[in-house]
Design a protein around this motif. Structure first.
Motif, mmCIF file in Angstrom:
data_model
loop_
_atom_site.group_PDB
_atom_site.id
_atom_site.type_symbol
_atom_site.label_atom_id
_atom_site.label_comp_id
_atom_site.label_asym_id
_atom_site.label_seq_id
_atom_site.Cartn_x
_atom_site.Cartn_y
_atom_site.Cartn_z
ATOM 1 N N GLY A 26 -3.098 0.815 -2.001
ATOM 2 C CA GLY A 26 -2.810 2.185 -1.579
ATOM 3 C C GLY A 26 -3.314 2.408 -0.165
ATOM 4 O O GLY A 26 -4.221 1.717 0.307
ATOM 5 N N ASP A 35 0.833 -1.209 0.000
ATOM 6 C CA ASP A 35 0.000 0.000 0.000
ATOM 7 C C ASP A 35 0.867 1.258 0.000
ATOM 8 O O ASP A 35 0.621 2.207 -0.750
ATOM 9 C CB ASP A 35 -0.908 0.032 1.238
ATOM 10 C CG ASP A 35 -2.080 -0.928 1.093
ATOM 11 O OD1 ASP A 35 -2.364 -1.314 -0.050
ATOM 12 O OD2 ASP A 35 -2.674 -1.275 2.118
ATOM 13 N N TYR A 45 -6.902 3.575 -0.156
ATOM 14 C CA TYR A 45 -7.765 2.451 -0.522
ATOM 15 C C TYR A 45 -7.993 1.554 0.689
ATOM 16 O O TYR A 45 -9.112 1.140 0.987
ATOM 17 C CB TYR A 45 -7.105 1.690 -1.657
ATOM 18 C CG TYR A 45 -7.601 0.281 -1.838
ATOM 19 C CD1 TYR A 45 -8.847 0.025 -2.402
ATOM 20 C CD2 TYR A 45 -6.814 -0.805 -1.436
ATOM 21 C CE1 TYR A 45 -9.299 -1.264 -2.558
ATOM 22 C CE2 TYR A 45 -7.262 -2.095 -1.584
ATOM 23 C CZ TYR A 45 -8.504 -2.338 -2.148
ATOM 24 O OH TYR A 45 -8.947 -3.620 -2.295
ATOM 25 N N ALA A 94 -9.409 2.150 -6.537
ATOM 26 C CA ALA A 94 -8.041 1.680 -6.497
ATOM 27 C C ALA A 94 -8.052 0.210 -6.129
ATOM 28 O O ALA A 94 -9.087 -0.339 -5.715
ATOM 29 C CB ALA A 94 -7.216 2.468 -5.479
ATOM 30 N N SER A 99 0.997 4.127 -2.916
ATOM 31 C CA SER A 99 0.612 5.514 -2.632
ATOM 32 C C SER A 99 1.767 6.471 -2.866
ATOM 33 O O SER A 99 1.604 7.536 -3.466
ATOM 34 C CB SER A 99 0.140 5.642 -1.181
ATOM 35 O OG SER A 99 -1.128 5.075 -1.039
ATOM 36 N N LYS A 121 -5.299 9.159 -10.945
ATOM 37 C CA LYS A 121 -4.951 9.553 -9.563
ATOM 38 C C LYS A 121 -3.801 10.548 -9.570
ATOM 39 O O LYS A 121 -3.807 11.535 -8.829
ATOM 40 C CB LYS A 121 -4.575 8.319 -8.744
ATOM 41 C CG LYS A 121 -5.722 7.342 -8.625
ATOM 42 C CD LYS A 121 -5.314 6.109 -7.879
ATOM 43 C CE LYS A 121 -6.352 5.032 -8.050
ATOM 44 N NZ LYS A 121 -6.447 4.508 -9.423
ATOM 45 N N GLU A 164 -7.869 7.472 -4.145
ATOM 46 C CA GLU A 164 -7.737 6.054 -3.805
ATOM 47 C C GLU A 164 -9.005 5.507 -3.173
ATOM 48 O O GLU A 164 -9.365 4.344 -3.357
ATOM 49 C CB GLU A 164 -6.550 5.865 -2.844
ATOM 50 C CG GLU A 164 -5.208 5.987 -3.527
ATOM 51 C CD GLU A 164 -4.055 5.779 -2.558
ATOM 52 O OE1 GLU A 164 -2.933 5.571 -3.027
ATOM 53 O OE2 GLU A 164 -4.292 5.828 -1.335
#
Lengths: 257, 271
Positions: free
Chosen positions: B220, B74, B223, B217, B78, B140, B213
């Motif tokens: 992330g 994640d 997310y 997504a 990100s 994004k 997110e």
């Protein structure tokens, strides 16, 4: 024909007349000091000479040709503040003047050329008394040292005209005296024409070979901006200094290179 | 002694700095213990051991389905989006801000336009981005770029206009043309300001990232916290929020350090 011809120049901002009917002939190598009350157009005159502004009327000739309408390397300048680049150290502040005209694309030199430029800058900095401050940024220098740096920066270009806008206005009297000596030495060696705005009358008398007093000859109390300033006194000074300087030039001419 | 004149001493300053953090943590665990005592299955205020277990699961155990370490996967996803978005926004903002700040003709043309663009709420165009750029990474990154660039450009323009005109005139008397004036005199000074502006924009950048997110997504930090929200998994959400805060703080710290390292003149020059 004189070096600089100012022919019936007016400068107006809308209805505000700052300079009117200004006509002067300046010989090459003259050291003109400009004095007068605040708001009397001294700095406006300097901006005209610099090309930062254009006259509303009249014309200014430099060596017989119209004065270029924007600043260029032929006319050096030292302001009271913000004359040096804060992001460069003392050495590069001066060397940049050698780099910019020779590198129109990248603005910087490399290798042997860069070393040569820095060496020339270093010699000049030593002459103005900043030989020990080459690596320092302007923020680390005192006010007097910053102005020395600004003067070195202007002289590295070997301009024909040097414009000084109250360059020592913010300095202590003692330091100011040192700066006067430095400026006179450089002026005597280079033969350039100087215009210097000052608020200090004594400074004007001591340094110049010609004192120009700016003042309004007409005044309408109902419309204080209706009339502009002119040169009311034009006083030749320190004739001995010009003679001495001419002799230095003669001796220099006699010496084989 | 008047309150305005009372300065904390060194040790006291440190304790005062810690105090709000200690109070926050204390209040949290006091509440958590009380709620868990009433109902051991309560999910709202998880205990420290529950959160450690959740972090352990996310960071140190392979996920059963994807075979990844979720927290790191994640974070990587990100940070990649954030870094890319910030880099593009910084380049665009610097270029646009410099050009409009230095050249009066460009300012007359683009400055009002940029002011208008900056008024568009970036999240309002997110649907458009999803439609135009698809639901993948590009939309994004674009949200961050679109959200940050106009503000950066306007800030840089403002900074460029704050450079004293004397400096620009001086450069011309030293033989600069328009291009070398920008390259050697204006840009170096603006780069330092750019790092400062970026620091101030970090918060907004994270906001846009997490928003994007949350909506669409497959990995992330944003997310994840919106995914586990369905299970009221506060034991995962809280450590994630702390982790995001820590990452943002580290980025801020790095930008500050970079400014000091790259532009040693800028700190002293501001006096």
């Amino acid at each position: 024909m004189s070096f600089i011809e100012i022919d019936n120049v007016w400068q107006e901002y809308g209805h505000h007349v700052v300079l009117e009917r200004l006509s002067l002939n300046i010989a090459e190598g003259e050291f003109c000091t400009l004095v007068g009350a605040s708001g009397c157009g001294k700095s406006t005159f300097l901006r005209l000479m610099l090309g930062q502004e254009r006259p509303s009327r009249g014309r200014i000739l430099l060596a017989g040709k119209a004065l270029p309408g924007e600043p260029d390397p032929g006319r050096g300048v030292v302001f009271q503040r913000y004359s040096v680049f804060p992001h460069l150290n003392a050495l590069d502040n001066v060397a940049i003047g050698l780099e910019l005209p020779r590198a129109p694309v990248l603005g910087r030199l490399f290798g042997a050329k860069k070393r040569a430029a820095r060496e020339e800058a270093r010699q000049l900095l030593e002459k103005v008394g900043l030989g020990h401050n080459l690596d320092q940024y302007p923020a680390q220098l005192s006010g007097g040292m910053q102005q020395r740096l600004a003067i070195a920066q202007a002289f590295i270009m070997r301009p024909r005209v040097l414009l000084l806008d109250e360059p020592f206005g913010a300095l202590d009297p003692g330091i100011r005296k040192d700066m006067h000596a430095l400026l006179l030495t450089l002026w005597q060696e280079t033969g350039l024409t100087v215009f210097m705005v000052t608020h200090d009358l004594a400074e004007g008398f001591n340094l110049g070979t010609r004192l120009l007093v700016f003042d309004k000859t007409r005044n309408d109390p109902q419309a204080p901006n209706a009339y502009g300033a002119r040169v009311t006194y034009d006083i030749p000074l320190n004739a001995d200094r010009q003679v001495a300087r001419a002799r230095i030039a003669d001796i220099a001419a006699l010496q084989p290179d | 002694m008047r309150l305005v004149n009372r300065q904390p001493e060194r040790g006291a300053r440190f304790l005062l700095m810690l105090l709000p953090f200690i109070v926050l943590v204390g209040v949290y665990f006091f509440g958590s213990t009380a709620r868990l005592a009433g109902n051991p299955d309560d999910k709202l205020l998880p205990s420290a051991s529950q959160m450690v277990a959740a972090i352990h699961h996310a960071a140190l155990e392979e996920d059963g389905r994807s075979g990844e370490y979720i927290l790191w996967a994640d974070s990587a996803a990100s940070l990649k989006r954030l870094g890319l978005g910030l880099a593009v926004a910084a380049l665009l903002g610097l270029a646009m801000g410099t050009v409009t700040g230095v050249f009066p003709l460009a300012r007359a043309t683009f400055s009002p336009f940029m002011t208008a663009l900056a008024m568009i709420p970036p999240l309002a165009v997110l649907p458009i981005l999803f439609i135009v750029f698809g639901l993948d990474e590009l939309s994004k990154v674009m949200l961050i770029v679109i959200g940050i660039t106009p503000v950066l450009a306007r800030d840089i323009e403002q900074r460029a206009r704050e450079i004293p005109p004397e400096i620009l005139i001086k450069a011309q008397t030293l033989g600069a043309n328009s291009w070398t004036l920008v390259l050697r005199v204006v840009l170096p000074q603006l780069l330092s300001r750019l790092l400062l502006s970026l620091r101030l924009m970090l918060g907004s950048a994270w906001l846009f990232l997490i928003s994007a997110e949350a909506i669409s997504a497959t990995a992330g930090l944003g997310y994840r916290i919106f995914l586990v929200r369905r299970y009221l998994a506060m034991d995962t959400i809280l450590p994630y929020v702390i982790w995001i805060t820590l990452l943002a703080w580290l980025m801020d710290f790095a930008l500050k350090g970079a400014n000091r390292l790259l532009f040693p003149w800028s700190e002293g020059a501001r006096t």
